[in-house]
Design a protein around this motif. Structure first.
Motif, mmCIF file in Angstrom:
data_model
loop_
_atom_site.group_PDB
_atom_site.id
_atom_site.type_symbol
_atom_site.label_atom_id
_atom_site.label_comp_id
_atom_site.label_asym_id
_atom_site.label_seq_id
_atom_site.Cartn_x
_atom_site.Cartn_y
_atom_site.Cartn_z
ATOM 1 N N LEU A 100 67.587 13.857 -15.869
ATOM 2 C CA LEU A 100 68.113 13.694 -17.229
ATOM 3 C C LEU A 100 69.619 13.467 -17.227
ATOM 4 O O LEU A 100 70.148 12.804 -18.132
ATOM 5 C CB LEU A 100 67.741 14.902 -18.081
ATOM 6 N N ASN A 101 70.313 13.967 -16.232
ATOM 7 C CA ASN A 101 71.731 13.642 -16.097
ATOM 8 C C ASN A 101 71.906 12.136 -15.965
ATOM 9 O O ASN A 101 72.864 11.552 -16.511
ATOM 10 C CB ASN A 101 72.315 14.359 -14.889
ATOM 11 N N ALA A 102 70.951 11.511 -15.255
ATOM 12 C CA ALA A 102 70.994 10.058 -15.085
ATOM 13 C C ALA A 102 70.474 9.323 -16.319
ATOM 14 O O ALA A 102 71.136 8.427 -16.849
ATOM 15 C CB ALA A 102 70.183 9.655 -13.854
ATOM 16 N N LEU A 103 69.286 9.705 -16.805
ATOM 17 C CA LEU A 103 68.673 8.993 -17.927
ATOM 18 C C LEU A 103 69.488 9.113 -19.210
ATOM 19 O O LEU A 103 69.589 8.154 -19.987
ATOM 20 C CB LEU A 103 67.254 9.515 -18.166
ATOM 21 N N TRP A 104 70.045 10.279 -19.437
ATOM 22 C CA TRP A 104 70.845 10.500 -20.656
ATOM 23 C C TRP A 104 72.317 10.161 -20.446
ATOM 24 O O TRP A 104 73.119 10.329 -21.359
ATOM 25 C CB TRP A 104 70.713 11.955 -21.121
ATOM 26 N N GLN A 105 72.658 9.716 -19.220
ATOM 27 C CA GLN A 105 74.026 9.294 -18.895
ATOM 28 C C GLN A 105 75.043 10.388 -19.256
ATOM 29 O O GLN A 105 76.049 10.152 -19.918
ATOM 30 C CB GLN A 105 74.364 7.968 -19.604
ATOM 31 N N LEU A 106 74.768 11.597 -18.788
ATOM 32 C CA LEU A 106 75.625 12.741 -19.112
ATOM 33 C C LEU A 106 76.854 12.823 -18.208
ATOM 34 O O LEU A 106 77.852 13.446 -18.569
ATOM 35 C CB LEU A 106 74.821 14.039 -19.007
#
Length: 282
Positions: A113-119
């Motif tokens: 999710l760090n990658a998918l949500w571009q956090l």
């Protein structure tokens, strides 16, 4: 970045486990070597704009609200309230086996999710979030086989030589809480240097206690010891033995008594998650 990711959430072995003390807060101080494996669960993440986090699949009867995957997803600071995700879990790592399944799932969720949500959270930031979810989560976030101290969160990456492992899962569930609170558990092992491990001076401090309580673990260790130094991983119930090559490990697997489940896996130095994702910045 694709809106959908399918990742292997790897299992781990504790190649040894020494309990060197206990903190005032009750947490045990450990020394261990976390060996990542090329075998584990499969997680698929599909990002959407629903603002919700949903989980489907093999959840082991745990309510979604209590599942470490959902808790990990909710622990991340989303940039937009509309950021959501649908997560599908295909479970292979047995619960209560000492293979780190829940911790690995949580770490894989944080990374995905760090990658998918571009956090753009750093590895250190993700490890701090992961530690709130469980002591074994940071090593899976860091994504490297590692020497660990503290409560298992002070990590030093280690390059291990190629090894294959036969892992047996006896048909019993070992409670980590029960083992760590047991009055007969050894808690005063002297700390060792890394060189001592490679010279063969190590053990699993939980192993004598677990095999005395759980007859199936004792039987599995007795059988596996004919192939080498058989050990418990973590607090169990899974046990393992290492082999120099895949053929030797699979030959032993072929002799496994029918009452036990088992698998062969190769040790990895880097998590397979990073084959699909860019490693977070330090």
């Amino acid at each position: 970045m694709s809106k959908s990711l399918t990742l292997l959430s790897p299992a781990k072995l504790n190649l040894f486990l020494h309990i060197v003390g206990r903190n005032a807060d009750g947490y045990h101080r450990l020394q261990t070597l976390f060996q990542l494996l090329d075998w584990g669960d499969e997680l698929t993440f599909t990002a959407d704009d629903s603002g919700t986090i949903s989980l489907q699949g093999d959840c082991l009867g745990i309510p979604a609200e209590e599942n470490l995957i959902v808790r990990a997803a909710r622990s991340l600071p989303r940039k937009q309230p509309s950021q959501g995700v649908s997560i599908s879990l295909h479970k292979r790592i047995p619960a209560g086996g000492g293979l780190g399944g829940g911790s690995s799932n949580a770490a894989t969720t944080l990374l995905a999710l760090n990658a998918l949500w571009q956090l753009d959270l750093s590895s250190a930031e993700l490890q701090r979030i992961g530690l709130q979810l469980g002591a074994d989560v940071p090593v899976f976030v860091a994504g490297h086989t590692a020497w660990a101290e503290g409560v298992g969160d002070v990590l030093t990456p280690v390059e291990m030589p190629p090894r294959w492992y036969l892992v047996i899962a006896p048909p019993c569930h070992v409670s980590t809480a029960e083992i760590f609170s047991h009055e007969q558990l050894t808690r005063d092992t002297s700390a060792i240097k890394m060189a001592a491990f490679f010279e063969g001076h190590s053990r699993n401090d939980c192993q004598p206690l677990v095999r005395s309580i759980h007859d199936e673990v004792d039987k599995a260790l007795n059988w596996l010891e004919k192939f080498g130094d058989a050990r418990l991983t973590g607090t169990g119930s899974c046990v393992f033995c290492s082999f120099p090559d895949e053929a030797s490990a699979r030959s032993a697997l072929g002799q496994l008594p029918l009452q036990w489940a088992g698998f062969v896996a190769q040790g990895l130095n880097e998590s397979p998650v990073f084959a699909a994702l860019a490693r977070p910045r330090d």
